[in-house]
Motif scaffolding. Sequence first.
Motif, mmCIF file in Angstrom:
data_model
loop_
_atom_site.group_PDB
_atom_site.id
_atom_site.type_symbol
_atom_site.label_atom_id
_atom_site.label_comp_id
_atom_site.label_asym_id
_atom_site.label_seq_id
_atom_site.Cartn_x
_atom_site.Cartn_y
_atom_site.Cartn_z
ATOM 1 N N LEU A 1 -2.927 11.365 -0.647
ATOM 2 C CA LEU A 1 -4.240 11.150 -1.186
ATOM 3 C C LEU A 1 -4.755 9.967 -0.516
ATOM 4 O O LEU A 1 -4.315 8.803 -0.556
ATOM 5 N N ALA A 2 -6.048 9.891 -0.019
ATOM 6 C CA ALA A 2 -6.734 8.866 0.644
ATOM 7 C C ALA A 2 -7.469 7.967 -0.143
ATOM 8 O O ALA A 2 -8.470 7.754 -0.097
ATOM 9 N N VAL A 3 -6.439 7.144 -0.735
ATOM 10 C CA VAL A 3 -7.305 6.315 -1.843
ATOM 11 C C VAL A 3 -7.638 5.215 -0.850
ATOM 12 O O VAL A 3 -7.317 4.956 0.419
ATOM 13 N N ASP B 1 -6.259 -2.314 -5.100
ATOM 14 C CA ASP B 1 -4.786 -2.895 -5.448
ATOM 15 C C ASP B 1 -4.130 -1.684 -6.149
ATOM 16 O O ASP B 1 -4.812 -0.752 -6.846
ATOM 17 N N THR B 2 -2.784 -1.812 -5.966
ATOM 18 C CA THR B 2 -1.882 -0.537 -6.480
ATOM 19 C C THR B 2 -2.041 -0.527 -8.079
ATOM 20 O O THR B 2 -1.880 0.421 -8.744
ATOM 21 N N SER B 3 -2.099 -1.653 -8.480
ATOM 22 C CA SER B 3 -2.407 -1.849 -10.101
ATOM 23 C C SER B 3 -3.510 -1.025 -10.773
ATOM 24 O O SER B 3 -3.419 -0.715 -11.912
ATOM 25 N N ALA C 1 6.437 7.689 -5.216
ATOM 26 C CA ALA C 1 5.192 7.437 -4.877
ATOM 27 C C ALA C 1 5.203 6.229 -3.775
ATOM 28 O O ALA C 1 5.645 5.210 -4.289
ATOM 29 N N ARG C 2 4.369 6.325 -2.644
ATOM 30 C CA ARG C 2 4.401 5.133 -1.745
ATOM 31 C C ARG C 2 3.048 5.054 -1.320
ATOM 32 O O ARG C 2 2.152 5.868 -1.216
ATOM 33 N N ARG C 3 2.848 3.593 -0.941
ATOM 34 C CA ARG C 3 1.273 3.325 -0.480
ATOM 35 C C ARG C 3 1.682 3.157 1.139
ATOM 36 O O ARG C 3 2.813 2.555 1.438
ATOM 37 N N SER C 4 1.019 3.596 2.097
ATOM 38 C CA SER C 4 0.867 3.522 3.483
ATOM 39 C C SER C 4 0.456 2.182 3.729
ATOM 40 O O SER C 4 -0.742 1.536 3.279
ATOM 41 N N HIS D 1 -2.968 5.166 2.289
ATOM 42 C CA HIS D 1 -2.966 6.231 1.407
ATOM 43 C C HIS D 1 -1.805 6.099 0.429
ATOM 44 O O HIS D 1 -0.866 5.578 0.615
ATOM 45 N N LEU D 2 -1.953 7.151 -0.637
ATOM 46 C CA LEU D 2 -0.828 7.392 -1.695
ATOM 47 C C LEU D 2 -0.212 8.519 -1.209
ATOM 48 O O LEU D 2 -0.886 9.662 -1.226
ATOM 49 N N VAL D 3 0.935 8.330 -0.945
ATOM 50 C CA VAL D 3 1.934 9.593 -0.678
ATOM 51 C C VAL D 3 2.896 10.051 -1.799
ATOM 52 O O VAL D 3 3.720 9.013 -2.110
ATOM 53 N N LEU D 4 2.853 11.056 -2.555
ATOM 54 C CA LEU D 4 3.708 11.602 -3.319
ATOM 55 C C LEU D 4 4.709 12.541 -2.680
ATOM 56 O O LEU D 4 4.172 13.773 -2.306
#
Length: 397
Positions: free
Chosen positions: A270-272, A277-279, A314-317, A322-325
């Motif tokens: 997902l191209a956030v 911020d991740t929060s 779930a990780r952030r690049s 990007h958010l990768v699930l």
Amino acid sequence: MVKTCEELIRRRAEHNDCEILSLEEVSLHQQDIERIEHVDRWCRELRILYLQNNLIPRIENVGRLKKLEYLNLALNNIQVIENLEGCESLRKLDLTVNFVGLLSSVESLQHNAHLRELFLVGNPCTEFQGYRQYVVAALPQLKWLDGTEISRSERIRASQGLEQVRRRVREQEQEYLRRREEQREENLRSAEEEEQDFWHTPCSFTPESRLEAHRRLEEEKNANRKEPEKKNKPPRTLITADGRVMNINEPKLAFSLTEDEENDAVVLDLAVYRHMDTSLMDVDVQPTYARVSVKGKMFQVVLPAEVKPDSSTARRSQTTGHLVLTMPRLYFNTHFSVSRKDKIPERLEVDPSKRKSVDITNIVSERSSGEDLQEKRDLTAELPEGFMDDPEVPPLI
């Protein structure tokens, strides 16, 4: 109402390539800001924050800035010192020329163990009898107050008779609050009387008087104008009444949904927004769908296979944001299939008319028939030229 917004902070972060997550210093002075918002979530690395010469009435939304060392709120409308307990590294606080009338609120700074400098010049509380003695005794970690160094002897004297000074300060605070209430009522009456006097007092017929009358009419019209009623949006439907999961992309983000055959998993990319911020995100993975809340906007997608929520990650690049699930599939390639509706395994059944036990009596015959011998001879005749039997192995026939 002007608030601290992301665009404003990014404009002030040009020296940091407009990157606000790693920003250590930002100057937001003279921006007509009336409320502090989101700074403690967007700029966790801040060490210096300038907010002087604005219209801020309260200290708020800075409590999570653990590394903040200097906060300048001079020339604002602050009346109470509050919400700074979480600023563990705060060393200098400037509240020059505000409206702090509750001197006892300085005791909230006792939690800021590293505080060394405090400026309260120009606040109503500085006119209280025993002001300096009270602050010096209440904040033993202070080294400087209003630009004057606190000596050891002054600190010793301040601790003597503190209870009496504290009672006197409380009495002066009550008197100050009473006067403030009278000021509010007086200002309200004056505004009403001024309005009535303007309309009932004859004035000269001039272009200036006509402009003034027009201005007041416009103000009255705007004050009485009803704000258009906001249409209530229909409730968001994530799952229909019959249990069907809907695909939703409210934040309008690009995404890709693929199946990783090597790891037997479903992957959602997902191209956030890179600098968000991740929060501000919330992830929920269910066996048949994945849901991500991005700043309150919902993204939901139906998965092509059932997955294991407890094993999903779930990780952030760090490069793209990007958010990768990564969601492992629930069922592997086995000898039974799974029905999506009832999720009950459908195993292969043996025809009950067939024998349930294996007959091993006819696996090897006791005596080979002539036809079998002939068949074996025919097979040997088809061997290629040059084929030789191993002399160590006895012949088949």
